[in-house]
Design a protein around this motif. Structure first.
Motif, PDB file in Angstrom:
ATOM      1  N   TRP A 109       0.853  -1.187   0.000  1.00  0.00           N
ATOM      2  CA  TRP A 109       0.000   0.000   0.000  1.00  0.00           C
ATOM      3  C   TRP A 109       0.893   1.242   0.000  1.00  0.00           C
ATOM      4  O   TRP A 109       2.018   1.212   0.503  1.00  0.00           O
ATOM      5  CB  TRP A 109      -0.859   0.058   1.257  1.00  0.00           C
ATOM      6  CG  TRP A 109      -1.776  -1.108   1.467  1.00  0.00           C
ATOM      7  CD1 TRP A 109      -3.056  -1.226   1.013  1.00  0.00           C
ATOM      8  CD2 TRP A 109      -1.510  -2.309   2.204  1.00  0.00           C
ATOM      9  NE1 TRP A 109      -3.600  -2.426   1.428  1.00  0.00           N
ATOM     10  CE2 TRP A 109      -2.676  -3.100   2.145  1.00  0.00           C
ATOM     11  CE3 TRP A 109      -0.399  -2.793   2.896  1.00  0.00           C
ATOM     12  CZ2 TRP A 109      -2.767  -4.348   2.768  1.00  0.00           C
ATOM     13  CZ3 TRP A 109      -0.482  -4.034   3.510  1.00  0.00           C
ATOM     14  CH2 TRP A 109      -1.649  -4.787   3.432  1.00  0.00           C
ATOM     15  N   LYS A 122      -4.002   7.092   8.864  1.00  0.00           N
ATOM     16  CA  LYS A 122      -4.756   6.383   7.830  1.00  0.00           C
ATOM     17  C   LYS A 122      -4.883   4.930   8.259  1.00  0.00           C
ATOM     18  O   LYS A 122      -3.995   4.398   8.940  1.00  0.00           O
ATOM     19  CB  LYS A 122      -4.040   6.474   6.492  1.00  0.00           C
ATOM     20  CG  LYS A 122      -4.037   7.880   5.950  1.00  0.00           C
ATOM     21  CD  LYS A 122      -3.863   7.911   4.459  1.00  0.00           C
ATOM     22  CE  LYS A 122      -4.068   9.338   3.974  1.00  0.00           C
ATOM     23  NZ  LYS A 122      -4.052   9.455   2.544  1.00  0.00           N
ATOM     24  N   PRO A 144       7.656   7.867  11.392  1.00  0.00           N
ATOM     25  CA  PRO A 144       6.394   7.166  11.137  1.00  0.00           C
ATOM     26  C   PRO A 144       5.998   6.270  12.313  1.00  0.00           C
ATOM     27  O   PRO A 144       6.855   5.814  13.072  1.00  0.00           O
ATOM     28  CB  PRO A 144       6.712   6.333   9.902  1.00  0.00           C
ATOM     29  CG  PRO A 144       8.177   6.113   9.957  1.00  0.00           C
ATOM     30  CD  PRO A 144       8.773   7.328  10.593  1.00  0.00           C
ATOM     31  N   TRP A 181       4.214   7.669   1.677  1.00  0.00           N
ATOM     32  CA  TRP A 181       4.524   6.506   2.518  1.00  0.00           C
ATOM     33  C   TRP A 181       4.270   5.220   1.746  1.00  0.00           C
ATOM     34  O   TRP A 181       3.560   5.202   0.734  1.00  0.00           O
ATOM     35  CB  TRP A 181       3.682   6.517   3.801  1.00  0.00           C
ATOM     36  CG  TRP A 181       2.199   6.529   3.540  1.00  0.00           C
ATOM     37  CD1 TRP A 181       1.421   7.631   3.370  1.00  0.00           C
ATOM     38  CD2 TRP A 181       1.328   5.402   3.371  1.00  0.00           C
ATOM     39  NE1 TRP A 181       0.120   7.261   3.112  1.00  0.00           N
ATOM     40  CE2 TRP A 181       0.032   5.894   3.115  1.00  0.00           C
ATOM     41  CE3 TRP A 181       1.510   4.019   3.421  1.00  0.00           C
ATOM     42  CZ2 TRP A 181      -1.066   5.061   2.903  1.00  0.00           C
ATOM     43  CZ3 TRP A 181       0.419   3.181   3.215  1.00  0.00           C
ATOM     44  CH2 TRP A 181      -0.849   3.706   2.965  1.00  0.00           C
TER      45      TRP A 181
END
Lengths: 155, 265
Positions: free
Chosen positions: A60, A70, A95, A148
């Protein structure tokens, strides 16, 4: 790090255009491909040895703003272990990755930080088969939105 | 001295593997402000089989069927067939059946040609055929996953999103048919939980029903829609976390009927 990343790019056979400046990393046609390679580079040790994970080709990617998470929905199976890697290009990105069950409860997991602060990983062993949510976000210490990529592996 | 080494080990480990980072312990999944990533990733059969095999060796060889593929101009059917054939390749890898994987490698290429993506798939298909011949199962598994992903990426690039959904659906269907068949032959409440996939089916149904009508016209696609509806009610575990043997048999029959309809229509 840069040498192994370069080797990975060659091995992966992903096309890239010639960098205009010698000092620049190769400019991939899709920036997310480059970020995915960062994650794959970090994942390499886990994909080797007797207890190795098997990397899925599916992944993803996207863009997110600091402090705005998200969620990625994924079906996981009991008795397997899963490891997820989240990468952002900026070393100050910090992150964050966590896993939640179908009720929205945080799943206890082991997290792994890599050299620098732009890649993070988490490993879980689901207690039940079902849908889970991978929550990705950035610490608010960074101001600019970040591209990302998340990859995952099972064993 | 021992204490020193213990301290050192704990320090090193805690700098590598730590507790989950600061995060809310509970999130409200109904919160309208939550942002979900729209790309759905369908588990490959081997991911599910890996879990089942941890309960004991299964007879995957029994799940291999030698079905002939018949090509026609219906690209939607071809896309589902492509997903099915790749999933059968995974079953062949699990069973380490050289001949079936070699045959499926050739079928993959024929289907890719029909979908107009043979250039992207040829290298992978050849690697599958050659790797199976040499018994290099790890490599074949990787190539099958790459084949599936390559076709999906190419379809996205060509803005053929409807075919992406159908390749995924076919792949899921093939894996589910094999899983349900193994569980039907050797039922255990513990193993049955692998069929607990209500959210995944909901997603597949959403993706399928969201396709333009021209992409799902005809009896076959009516059957796809009906089967998904039926499976959604079956593939949901009870309070004990299991799916009953009766439901497993129904899942097995429903998926088998649909797979045969896709091959034969």
């Amino acid at each position: 790090m840069r040498v192994s990343l370069f080797a990975l790019i060659l091995v992966s056979g992903i096309t890239f255009t010639t960098a205009q400046e010698k000092d620049e990393l190769p400019a991939l046609d899709n920036p997310h491909n480059y970020i995915k390679l960062l994650a794959q580079d970090a994942a390499l040790p886990a994909l080797q040895g007797e207890e190795k994970f098997i990397l899925r080709e599916s992944w993803w990617s996207g863009r997110m703003e600091p402090g705005k998470a998200k969620l990625i929905q994924v079906q996981l199976f009991r008795r397997n272990a899963y490891q997820f890697w989240l990468a952002v290009p900026n070393r100050n990105g910090e992150p964050i990755i966590n896993v939640y069950d179908s009720e929205g409860n945080l799943i206890p997991s082991e997290s792994l930080n890599f050299e620098g602060t732009n890649i993070v990983s988490t490993m879980i062993q689901p207690e039940i088969t079902g849908v889970y949510y991978i929550r990705v976000s950035l610490k608010t210490t960074i101001e600019s939105p970040q591209d990302w990529a998340v990859i995952y592996a099972y064993r | 001295m021992t204490r020193f080494f213990l301290f050192l080990a704990v320090s090193v480990l805690s700098s590598q593997w730590g507790l989950a980072q600061e995060a809310p312990v509970k999130i409200d999944l109904e919160d309208p402000n939550l942002v979900f990533v729209s790309d759905s990733v369908i588990p490959i059969p081997l991911e599910i089989f890996a879990s089942l095999d941890k309960m004991g060796a299964q007879d995957w060889g029994r799940q291999i069927e030698s079905r002939d593929i018949r090509l026609d101009a219906n690209r939607s059917r071809t896309a589902m067939l492509f997903g099915l054939v790749v999933s059968e390749g995974f079953i062949g890898v699990q069973a380490q059946d050289k001949e079936s994987v070699r045959r499926l490698g050739r079928d993959v290429l024929a289907l890719a040609r029909s979908l107009g993506v043979s250039a992207e798939v040829e290298e992978h298909a050849n690697a599958i055929v050659n790797g199976a011949g040499r018994g290099e199962w790890e490599m074949v598994r990787q190539e099958l996953d790459k084949t599936r992903q390559t076709v999906i990426n190419k379809m996205k690039e060509l803005r053929d999103d409807e075919l992406v959904a159908l390749v995924s659906l076919g792949g899921w269907l093939g894996g589910t048919e094999a899983l349900a068949s193994v569980l039907r032959d050797n039922y255990s409440a513990e193993g049955s939980d692998l069929l607990n996939q209500p959210e995944l089916i909901k997603q597949l149904k959403l993706d399928f029903n969201g396709l333009p009508k021209r992409a799902r016209r005809g009896d076959l696609f009516t059957q796809v829609s009906q089967t998904l509806e039926h499976l959604e009610s079956l593939m949901r575990s009870d309070d004990t976390g299991a799916i009953s043997e009766g439901k497993v048999i129904e899942i097995s029959l429903a998926t088998r009927n649909l797979v045969e309809a896709i091959y034969e229509s």
